[in-house]
Design a protein around this motif. Structure first.
Motif, PDB file in Angstrom:
ATOM      1  N   ARG A 209      30.144  -2.365  36.268  1.00 34.47           N
ATOM      2  CA  ARG A 209      29.198  -2.625  37.350  1.00 34.47           C
ATOM      3  C   ARG A 209      29.894  -2.321  38.664  1.00 34.47           C
ATOM      4  O   ARG A 209      31.081  -2.537  38.817  1.00 34.47           O
ATOM      5  N   THR A 210      29.119  -1.829  39.605  1.00 36.87           N
ATOM      6  CA  THR A 210      29.707  -1.569  40.913  1.00 36.87           C
ATOM      7  C   THR A 210      29.870  -2.903  41.645  1.00 36.87           C
ATOM      8  O   THR A 210      28.966  -3.732  41.667  1.00 36.87           O
ATOM      9  N   MET A 211      31.034  -3.082  42.215  1.00 38.03           N
ATOM     10  CA  MET A 211      31.325  -4.322  42.916  1.00 38.03           C
ATOM     11  C   MET A 211      31.443  -4.031  44.403  1.00 38.03           C
ATOM     12  O   MET A 211      32.112  -3.089  44.808  1.00 38.03           O
ATOM     13  N   LYS A 212      30.793  -4.831  45.193  1.00 35.07           N
ATOM     14  CA  LYS A 212      30.823  -4.657  46.638  1.00 35.07           C
ATOM     15  C   LYS A 212      31.484  -5.890  47.256  1.00 35.07           C
ATOM     16  O   LYS A 212      30.983  -7.003  47.123  1.00 35.07           O
ATOM     17  N   PRO A 213      32.616  -5.700  47.946  1.00 37.91           N
ATOM     18  CA  PRO A 213      33.275  -6.855  48.558  1.00 37.91           C
ATOM     19  C   PRO A 213      32.516  -7.330  49.790  1.00 37.91           C
ATOM     20  O   PRO A 213      31.805  -6.562  50.439  1.00 37.91           O
ATOM     21  N   ARG A 214      32.688  -8.593  50.096  1.00 37.32           N
ATOM     22  CA  ARG A 214      32.060  -9.142  51.295  1.00 37.32           C
ATOM     23  C   ARG A 214      32.785  -8.635  52.524  1.00 37.32           C
ATOM     24  O   ARG A 214      33.947  -8.263  52.486  1.00 37.32           O
ATOM     25  N   LYS A 215      32.098  -8.637  53.646  1.00 28.99           N
ATOM     26  CA  LYS A 215      32.688  -8.165  54.904  1.00 28.99           C
ATOM     27  C   LYS A 215      33.864  -9.037  55.312  1.00 28.99           C
ATOM     28  O   LYS A 215      34.832  -8.549  55.890  1.00 28.99           O
TER      29      LYS A 215
END
Length: 47
Positions: A13-19
């Motif tokens: 799954r693509t993981m997107k880090p928080r800002k």
């Protein structure tokens, strides 16, 4: 055991880090400095 190694579990799954996490890592890398003295290296974090 067969269910653990099935094709479904191999899907990434693509993981997107928080800002906030990206900002923290960038600021940490900016503050980190390496000093080498007589074949010894020291890491210094200047806050």
């Amino acid at each position: 055991m067969a269910k653990i190694y099935s094709k479904k579990s191999l899907v990434t799954r693509t993981m997107k880090p928080r800002k906030e996490v990206v900002s923290f890592l960038l600021n940490y890398s900016k503050a980190l400095s390496m000093i080498e003295i007589d074949n010894h290296s020291f890491e210094i974090i200047s806050n």
